[in-house]
Design a protein around this motif. Structure first.
Motif, mmCIF file in Angstrom:
data_model
loop_
_atom_site.group_PDB
_atom_site.id
_atom_site.type_symbol
_atom_site.label_atom_id
_atom_site.label_comp_id
_atom_site.label_asym_id
_atom_site.label_seq_id
_atom_site.Cartn_x
_atom_site.Cartn_y
_atom_site.Cartn_z
ATOM 1 N N ARG A 33 82.745 110.612 65.160
ATOM 2 C CA ARG A 33 82.501 111.031 63.779
ATOM 3 C C ARG A 33 81.007 111.127 63.479
ATOM 4 O O ARG A 33 80.558 112.042 62.786
ATOM 5 C CB ARG A 33 83.189 110.076 62.814
ATOM 6 N N ILE A 34 80.227 110.212 64.008
ATOM 7 C CA ILE A 34 78.773 110.264 63.815
ATOM 8 C C ILE A 34 78.211 111.524 64.457
ATOM 9 O O ILE A 34 77.358 112.205 63.870
ATOM 10 C CB ILE A 34 78.097 108.998 64.357
ATOM 11 N N ARG A 36 79.728 114.349 64.900
ATOM 12 C CA ARG A 36 80.100 115.487 64.049
ATOM 13 C C ARG A 36 79.208 115.560 62.815
ATOM 14 O O ARG A 36 78.765 116.642 62.419
ATOM 15 C CB ARG A 36 81.565 115.380 63.631
ATOM 16 N N LEU A 37 78.943 114.414 62.200
ATOM 17 C CA LEU A 37 78.083 114.397 61.018
ATOM 18 C C LEU A 37 76.664 114.845 61.351
ATOM 19 O O LEU A 37 76.050 115.595 60.590
ATOM 20 C CB LEU A 37 78.061 112.995 60.396
ATOM 21 N N GLU A 38 76.148 114.400 62.476
ATOM 22 C CA GLU A 38 74.805 114.819 62.885
ATOM 23 C C GLU A 38 74.755 116.330 63.103
ATOM 24 O O GLU A 38 73.781 116.980 62.721
ATOM 25 C CB GLU A 38 74.367 114.070 64.143
ATOM 26 N N LYS A 40 76.582 118.559 61.615
ATOM 27 C CA LYS A 40 76.641 119.194 60.298
ATOM 28 C C LYS A 40 75.297 119.112 59.580
ATOM 29 O O LYS A 40 74.859 120.080 58.951
ATOM 30 C CB LYS A 40 77.734 118.548 59.453
ATOM 31 N N VAL A 41 74.640 117.970 59.665
ATOM 32 C CA VAL A 41 73.322 117.820 59.034
ATOM 33 C C VAL A 41 72.326 118.781 59.678
ATOM 34 O O VAL A 41 71.540 119.428 58.984
ATOM 35 C CB VAL A 41 72.833 116.358 59.109
#
Length: 96
Positions: A33-34, A36-38, A40-41
């Motif tokens: 999940r981290i 994926r978030l990175e 997206k950012v």
């Protein structure tokens, strides 16, 4: 050791392995999940025409790492970012 002791010991071993397996799954999911978030950012920054801010004291960290003082570079990186030891080591190696 009596039968009850052996059964209890076996039960404790099973509980230990069940907990360990569960923790690995949770860590794996959190890591995914981290990541994926990175991603997206990074995409949002790119679309907004922005760049990630430079790492404070990056030149000092690079100079230390390139001169063979990786441990000192890792210490400075941790001081600046608050990162853990493994993350700091990986980042210093990535920078060089």
């Amino acid at each position: 050791m009596d039968v009850v002791g052996v059964v209890a010991l076996f039960g404790l071993v099973l509980v230990y392995f069940a907990i360990e397996s569960s923790e690995k799954k949770v860590r794996s999911e959190v890591s995914r999940r981290i990541d994926r978030l990175e991603s997206k950012v990074d995409l949002l920054l790119k679309q907004a025409g922005l760049e990630e801010p430079a790492l404070p004291r990056e030149e000092e960290i690079l100079a230390l790492a390139r001169s063979g003082k990786k441990i000192q570079a890792i210490k400075v990186y941790r001081e600046v970012t608050g990162a853990g030891l493994a993350e700091a080591k990986n980042e210093v190696e990535r920078l060089t």
